[in-house]
Design an enzyme around this catalytic site. Structure first.
Site, mmCIF file in Angstrom:
data_model
loop_
_atom_site.group_PDB
_atom_site.id
_atom_site.type_symbol
_atom_site.label_atom_id
_atom_site.label_comp_id
_atom_site.label_asym_id
_atom_site.label_seq_id
_atom_site.Cartn_x
_atom_site.Cartn_y
_atom_site.Cartn_z
ATOM 1 N N SER A 257 0.631 -1.007 0.143
ATOM 2 C CA SER A 257 0.593 0.063 0.021
ATOM 3 C C SER A 257 1.144 1.275 0.156
ATOM 4 C CB SER A 257 -0.887 -0.212 1.137
ATOM 5 O OG SER A 257 -0.179 -0.007 2.011
ATOM 6 N N LYS A 258 0.394 2.358 0.045
ATOM 7 C CA LYS A 258 0.717 3.986 -0.264
ATOM 8 C C LYS A 258 1.557 3.974 0.901
ATOM 9 C CE LYS A 258 -2.021 5.516 -3.797
ATOM 10 N NZ LYS A 258 -2.614 7.072 -4.859
ATOM 11 N N ARG A 259 1.151 2.960 2.087
ATOM 12 C CA ARG A 259 1.475 3.916 3.346
ATOM 13 C C ARG A 259 2.554 2.676 3.434
ATOM 14 N NH1 ARG A 259 -3.387 3.967 2.858
ATOM 15 N NH2 ARG A 259 -4.227 2.275 3.624
ATOM 16 N N ASP A 260 2.908 1.968 3.284
ATOM 17 C CA ASP A 260 3.576 0.895 3.625
ATOM 18 C C ASP A 260 5.614 0.944 3.264
ATOM 19 O OD1 ASP A 260 2.429 -1.219 3.904
ATOM 20 O OD2 ASP A 260 2.738 -2.225 1.958
#
Ligand code: GLU
Length: 500
Positions: A257-260
């Site tokens: 994900s983008k937050r990873d």
């Protein structure tokens, strides 16, 4: 195969995720392999999610990777405009056609009313089972419908999904895929404000832009039966589909994900993003010291292989070897160590001057005002020893300034007060030689005086660079100049003495 026309169709809702880059790359490779056209289409119909700067970011990313489209906003082409917000007037007629033919209908339910339905039933779907109990042109009397249409409030157009049908299509990656129409909801295709939703705009544009193959992420697979139905209702033939496998987290569990990026401490976006909200900012692969061709090579192999065990491929080689049937179904794990390995290989093989230009700004920011030729020589000596271009400078500050920090452990182990005179003598002789004489000035002196190389080289190295880590010592001295090395060594001897 007829004319191959493929598109990359991102929504400008923020920075382009690295998974989006892979989608763009596969479209690009497929187009090149088949003598086709690669198109960029900006899917910006959802104005609430529009982020200024996102389109420019997408184009700059594609430019950095060297996978530019031949049609698209800023690129021109015969099928424009290529921004959906500029095509608004095109879509309505197709929604009208679907309504006329009984394949779509007006819906008047407000967002609040639908919210109430969802709250009372978590499984709620606007579909063949529920539509007659909701507020739409199928359930309400004609008069009422007319009245509501004239009032013009909350008028959405929904697709009328037929009941008890199985909808099938062939996917280049997933094979023959079948959905039961009873699983599908009556998706909104045109919103109250006259803007189409993704589903309508996407298929209308794919049709009008003569897209032959839709190559996109797996998350769109479940929308495809809706699309297939719309093609059928409009009497159009659908393009071929290829749904790409997910890119998984480094742990192999779940989608990357983008937050990873923040979570695992590596970039997941090609370029840095600077916004007014500091919490939204992040570092991109480019700014973190990755080369675009190495990163592309890594991305290409996330879910595809050329069919042999060749790992290093140029963009041309990838184009040549690319085919959809060598894409795998299962998710591909995002292994940052592998990305670093590719980056290292590409740095080793990169031209020194090219590397120098890449790190020039970093050098200036650090206060190192050296010529580009000098920087290129530093790159030549350091490139086998780094994984990212940024490390060329951070691991080799001694090429730009005398060391301030020394490897004390090694000094304590190696320094003997009786060797002080020899270190000074070596420094003095370095002062008198040019680059061709460095080796003799050091090793010749050591041998002539019956000393041991192993007692001196580490100290000379630390004197010159502060550390035991570094490229060939003679070459390092040649670059910083023997007289600078001599000065450093003389100063370092004072430090060695003090430490002892
Ligand atoms: N706009 C969609 C996205 O953001 C495109 C999906 C598709 O390629 O059909 O990914």
């Amino acid at each position: 195969m007829g004319d191959v026309r493929v598109r990359f169709a991102p929504s400008p809702t923020g920075a382009l995720h690295i998974g989006g880059v892979r989608t763009a790359l596969y479209n690009y490779l497929f187009a090149k392999k088949n003598g086709g056209t690669f198109i960029l289409r900006i899917e910006d119909t959802d104005q609430t999610r529009y982020v200024p700067g996102a389109e420019a970011y997408i184009i700059e990313s594609l430019r950095w990777f060297g996978i530019l489209p031949t049609e698209g906003p800023e690129f021109g082409g015969d099928y424009g405009p290529y921004r959906q917000s500029e095509r608004k007037d095109i879509y309505k007629q197709y929604a009208d056609q679907l309504i006329r033919d009984g394949n779509a209908y007006y819906a008047f339910d407000t967002a609040e009313e639908l919210e109430v339905m969802r709250k009372s039933d978590a499984e709620f779907k606007y579909d063949g089972k529920t539509r007659l109990s909701l507020k739409n042109s199928l359930s309400l009397p004609e008069e009422k419908v007319k009245e509501l249409l004239e009032a013009g409030e909350h008028v959405a157009v929904r697709l009328k999904i037929p009941v008890d049908e199985s909808i099938s299509f062939d996917d280049h990656i997933r094979g023959h895929v079948t959905f039961s129409s009873n699983e599908l909801d009556d998706k909104v295709i045109l919103k109250g404000d006259g803007m189409p939703t993704y589903h309508l705009a996407n298929i209308v544009d794919d049709h009008l832009m003569k897209i032959s193959h839709v190559i996109r992420g797996e998350e769109w697979l479940s929308s495809t039966p809706h699309h297939v139905l719309m093609y059928r209702f409009l009497g159009w033939s659908a393009p071929s589909f290829a749904h790409l496998p997910l890119i998984l987290k480094p742990t192999g569990q779940g989608k990357l994900s983008k937050r990873d990026g923040a979570k695992f401490g590596f970039p997941v976006f090609p370029l840095s993003w600077d916004s007014d909200h500091e919490e939204d900012n992040f570092t991109g692969f480019r700014e973190d010291g990755y080369l675009p061709d190495g990163l592309l090579n890594f991305l290409a192999l996330l879910g595809w292989s050329p069919g042999n065990d060749q790992e290093m491929l140029t963009l041309d080689e990838m184009c040549e070897a690319f085919s959809l049937d060598k894409i795998v179904k299962s998710g591909a794990r995002f292994d940052i160590d592998k990305a670093l390995w590719f980056n290292q290989q590409y740095i080793i093989h990169a031209d020194n001057l090219k590397l120098a230009y890449m790190i020039q700004d970093q050098a200036i920011d650090a206060g190192y005002h050296v010529s580009i030729e000098y920087l290129a020589d530093v790159c030549g000596l350091m490139k086998e020893r780094v994984h990212k271009t940024l490390e060329i400078i951070t691991n080799a500050r001694f090429f730009f300034e005398a060391p301030h920090v020394f490897d004390d452990d090694t000094i304590r182990k190696k320094y003997k007060p009786e060797n002080k005179v020899h270190l000074i003598a070596i420094a003095e002789s370095l002062k008198t030689v040019d680059n061709a004489g460095i080796e003799l000035a050091i090793k010749g002196y050591i041998q002539d005086n019956g000393l041991k190389i192993g007692d001196f080289m580490p100290l000379i190295r630390i004197g010159v660079s502060g550390t035991m880590q570094g490229p060939d010592l003679i070459k390092t001295i040649a670059l910083i100049t023997p007289s600078e090395a001599a000065d450093r060594l003389l100063r370092a001897v004072l430090y060695f003495e003090k430490l002892n």
